[in-house]
Design a protein around this motif. Structure first.
Motif, PDB file in Angstrom:
ATOM      1  N   GLN A 160       0.475  -1.236   0.231  1.00 52.08           N
ATOM      2  CA  GLN A 160       0.040  -0.451   0.180  1.00 52.08           C
ATOM      3  C   GLN A 160       0.649   1.390  -0.154  1.00 52.08           C
ATOM      4  O   GLN A 160       1.840   1.422   0.972  1.00 52.08           O
ATOM      5  N   LYS A 161       0.306   2.116  -0.699  1.00 52.85           N
ATOM      6  CA  LYS A 161       1.210   3.474  -0.817  1.00 52.85           C
ATOM      7  C   LYS A 161      -0.456   4.331  -0.502  1.00 52.85           C
ATOM      8  O   LYS A 161      -1.305   4.731  -1.275  1.00 52.85           O
ATOM      9  N   ILE A 162       0.021   4.886   0.733  1.00 47.31           N
ATOM     10  CA  ILE A 162      -0.631   5.741   0.979  1.00 47.31           C
ATOM     11  C   ILE A 162      -0.654   7.325   1.031  1.00 47.31           C
ATOM     12  O   ILE A 162       0.683   7.727   2.349  1.00 47.31           O
ATOM     13  N   ILE A 168       4.159  14.322   2.876  1.00 45.42           N
ATOM     14  CA  ILE A 168       4.246  12.605   3.378  1.00 45.42           C
ATOM     15  C   ILE A 168       3.351  11.654   3.248  1.00 45.42           C
ATOM     16  O   ILE A 168       2.009  11.867   2.780  1.00 45.42           O
ATOM     17  N   THR A 169       3.993  10.553   2.237  1.00 53.43           N
ATOM     18  CA  THR A 169       3.452   9.417   1.797  1.00 53.43           C
ATOM     19  C   THR A 169       3.953   7.930   2.787  1.00 53.43           C
ATOM     20  O   THR A 169       5.236   7.880   3.400  1.00 53.43           O
ATOM     21  N   SER A 170       2.962   7.220   3.170  1.00 52.30           N
ATOM     22  CA  SER A 170       3.123   6.086   4.219  1.00 52.30           C
ATOM     23  C   SER A 170       3.348   5.021   3.194  1.00 52.30           C
ATOM     24  O   SER A 170       2.757   4.750   2.394  1.00 52.30           O
ATOM     25  N   PHE A 171       4.334   3.779   3.455  1.00 54.23           N
ATOM     26  CA  PHE A 171       4.299   2.382   2.508  1.00 54.23           C
ATOM     27  C   PHE A 171       4.335   2.159   3.527  1.00 54.23           C
ATOM     28  O   PHE A 171       4.982   1.665   5.013  1.00 54.23           O
ATOM     29  N   TYR A 172       3.029   0.707   3.293  1.00 54.59           N
ATOM     30  CA  TYR A 172       3.580  -0.522   4.212  1.00 54.59           C
ATOM     31  C   TYR A 172       3.640  -1.642   3.521  1.00 54.59           C
ATOM     32  O   TYR A 172       3.672  -2.132   2.342  1.00 54.59           O
ATOM     33  N   LEU A 173       5.126  -2.225   4.098  1.00 58.79           N
ATOM     34  CA  LEU A 173       5.847  -2.668   3.921  1.00 58.79           C
ATOM     35  C   LEU A 173       5.433  -3.956   3.853  1.00 58.79           C
ATOM     36  O   LEU A 173       6.077  -4.713   5.506  1.00 58.79           O
ATOM     37  N   GLY A 246       3.135  -3.143  -5.296  1.00 58.12           N
ATOM     38  CA  GLY A 246       3.584  -4.101  -5.970  1.00 58.12           C
ATOM     39  C   GLY A 246       5.042  -3.413  -6.289  1.00 58.12           C
ATOM     40  O   GLY A 246       5.497  -5.262  -6.408  1.00 58.12           O
ATOM     41  N   ASP A 247       5.872  -3.120  -5.925  1.00 62.13           N
ATOM     42  CA  ASP A 247       6.661  -2.615  -6.335  1.00 62.13           C
ATOM     43  C   ASP A 247       7.843  -3.455  -4.706  1.00 62.13           C
ATOM     44  O   ASP A 247       7.692  -3.265  -4.081  1.00 62.13           O
ATOM     45  N   VAL A 248       9.189  -4.360  -5.522  1.00 58.96           N
ATOM     46  CA  VAL A 248      10.571  -4.453  -4.120  1.00 58.96           C
ATOM     47  C   VAL A 248      11.141  -3.637  -3.810  1.00 58.96           C
ATOM     48  O   VAL A 248      11.794  -2.805  -4.345  1.00 58.96           O
ATOM     49  N   VAL A 249      10.822  -3.788  -2.583  1.00 63.15           N
ATOM     50  CA  VAL A 249      12.315  -2.779  -2.094  1.00 63.15           C
ATOM     51  C   VAL A 249      12.997  -3.663  -0.698  1.00 63.15           C
ATOM     52  O   VAL A 249      12.610  -5.238  -0.101  1.00 63.15           O
ATOM     53  N   GLU A 250      14.244  -3.329  -0.477  1.00 62.60           N
ATOM     54  CA  GLU A 250      15.158  -4.373   0.557  1.00 62.60           C
ATOM     55  C   GLU A 250      15.115  -3.611   2.106  1.00 62.60           C
ATOM     56  O   GLU A 250      15.773  -1.806   2.044  1.00 62.60           O
TER      57      GLU A 250
END
Length: 399
Positions: A160-162, A168-173, A246-250
């Protein structure tokens, strides 16, 4: 170390006070020239803005000043150790750093760098490296002992990218392997690593986890930095502009020493500026979810309502938790604000100054220094004041 070697190191303190940043700047230039692979490990934004050079100069100076009793530096060692484990720093990196640091001392000091002085600093550095690597191994061991714990870099999916505000944007990882996430202490951060095409480098950045522990995901809330080439915003802006659901981060495992103290009987006062509220939001969610009846005072300042992230979330928490009071300052209000101007604790003195309260401050360095000073001047014990400065440490307020 021998007494003579300690005296030689101590004798360099005046030089380090006056020329420490010159030395560390030379050191980093030398190291990245000879070991360019380390550019993937270090935050090159902090190289551009000079924060890393200053932070290292302060650390080297503090070590030289306390060479007789380095144990007094353990709180600093702990904080640096957490930062290092979040960047996957290993013992072999200390060998590279030591080589270039000693060469830099020789090259910067010239004839003053006698063989005896260099040998003294070599022994001093070996002692420091042993302290750091030992502590960091302890931290790595604690990480892997947790359920779903890990060390190094692990892939996570942005599910999720909210958008929380205009900035400011939140990223749910979520873990890419579909498993649980390792637990953490509210207030801790994770390191996130992306490839930056403009630098042709992998680059890490630390972001506070902005939600309470939940076993399923981490949330980071990222501010867009003005100016596409702003060194502090290379990763942050790429997250905003290029990373989609849907993108991948480390990520590396949660780390950090700025954490919520377990004693819930003491009132909690949270003071934040701008995106500095993110670690405090994790603490607030944790406390309110437990319904502990802890008295909570929330003080936050930002430019206006448009940039105020988590405004609705704060209202929601206040509605469900009767012992939460909040005070919001807008310094450029577009509509009527609760308080107008920069955060001014003197305006809410009665609400802020509470017996036996724990205080948590997060924001830019001047913001922290200002409010820390106010609390101390009004009789608050420094042991009750906790703060986090984003980026390499430059504040030494609890010394």
């Amino acid at each position: 170390m021998t007494t003579e070697q300690k005296q030689l190191v101590t004798a360099t303190v005046p030089v380090l006070r006056e020329h420490g940043v010159l030395l560390t700047t030379h050191f980093y230039n030398r190291m990245f020239t000879h070991n360019p692979e380390l550019k993937h490990v270090f935050n090159m934004g902090n190289q551009q803005n000079g924060k890393q050079q200053t932070a290292l100069a302060m650390a080297v100076l503090a070590y030289a000043e306390h060479i007789d009793n380095p144990a007094v530096l353990m709180p600093v060692v702990d904080s640096i150790g957490h930062k290092h484990t979040s960047l996957d720093i290993r013992p072999e990196h200390y060998a590279i750093v030591g080589k270039h640091l000693l060469a830099s001392i020789s090259e910067v000091l010239g004839d003053a760098a006698t063989p005896e002085l260099l040998e003294a600093w070599a022994v001093a550095y070996q002692q420091l490296a042993a302290i750091m690597t030992g502590h960091e191994q302890h931290l790595y061991t604690k990480q892997v002992s947790k359920n779903a714990g890990w060390t190094g870099w692990k892939p996570f999916i942005v599910k999720q990218k909210i958008k929380e505000s205009s900035e400011i944007t939140s990223f749910y990882l979520y873990p890419a392997d579909g498993g649980d996430v390792a637990d953490f202490l509210p207030g801790q951060y994770i390191s996130l690593r992306l490839f930056l095409p403009e630098l042709n480098l992998l680059q890490p950045r630390q972001y506070s986890i902005s939600c309470a522990p939940n076993g399923k995901y981490y949330r980071i809330s990222v501010k867009r930095e003005a100016g596409a080439s702003h060194p502090d915003g290379l990763i942050s802006n790429r997250l905003h502009d290029h990373i989609q659901e849907g993108d991948v981060v480390e990520l590396s495992a949660p780390a950090g020493t700025f954490t919520l103290h377990e004693n819930t009987s003491r009132p909690k006062v949270f003071i934040s500026g701008g995106v500095g509220q993110t670690p405090l939001m994790a603490m607030l969610e944790e406390l309110t979810a437990k319904q502990t009846d802890t008295a909570i005072t929330w003080v936050h300042g930002c430019r206006n309502e448009a940039v105020h992230a988590f405004k609705d979330r704060l209202t929601q928490l206040a509605d469900s938790y009767s012992n939460l009071n909040h005070h919001i300052f807008y310094d450029q209000p577009e509509i009527q604000a609760q308080y107008t101007g920069w955060v001014d604790l003197s305006k809410i003195k009665a609400a802020v100054l509470q017996a036996d309260a724990d205080y948590y401050i997060c924001g830019p360095a001047p913001f922290i220094a200002k409010h820390y000073g106010f609390l101390v001047e009004n009789g608050v014990d420094t042991a009750s004041i906790h703060f986090e400065e984003f980026g390499p440490a430059s504040l030494q307020l609890n010394n």
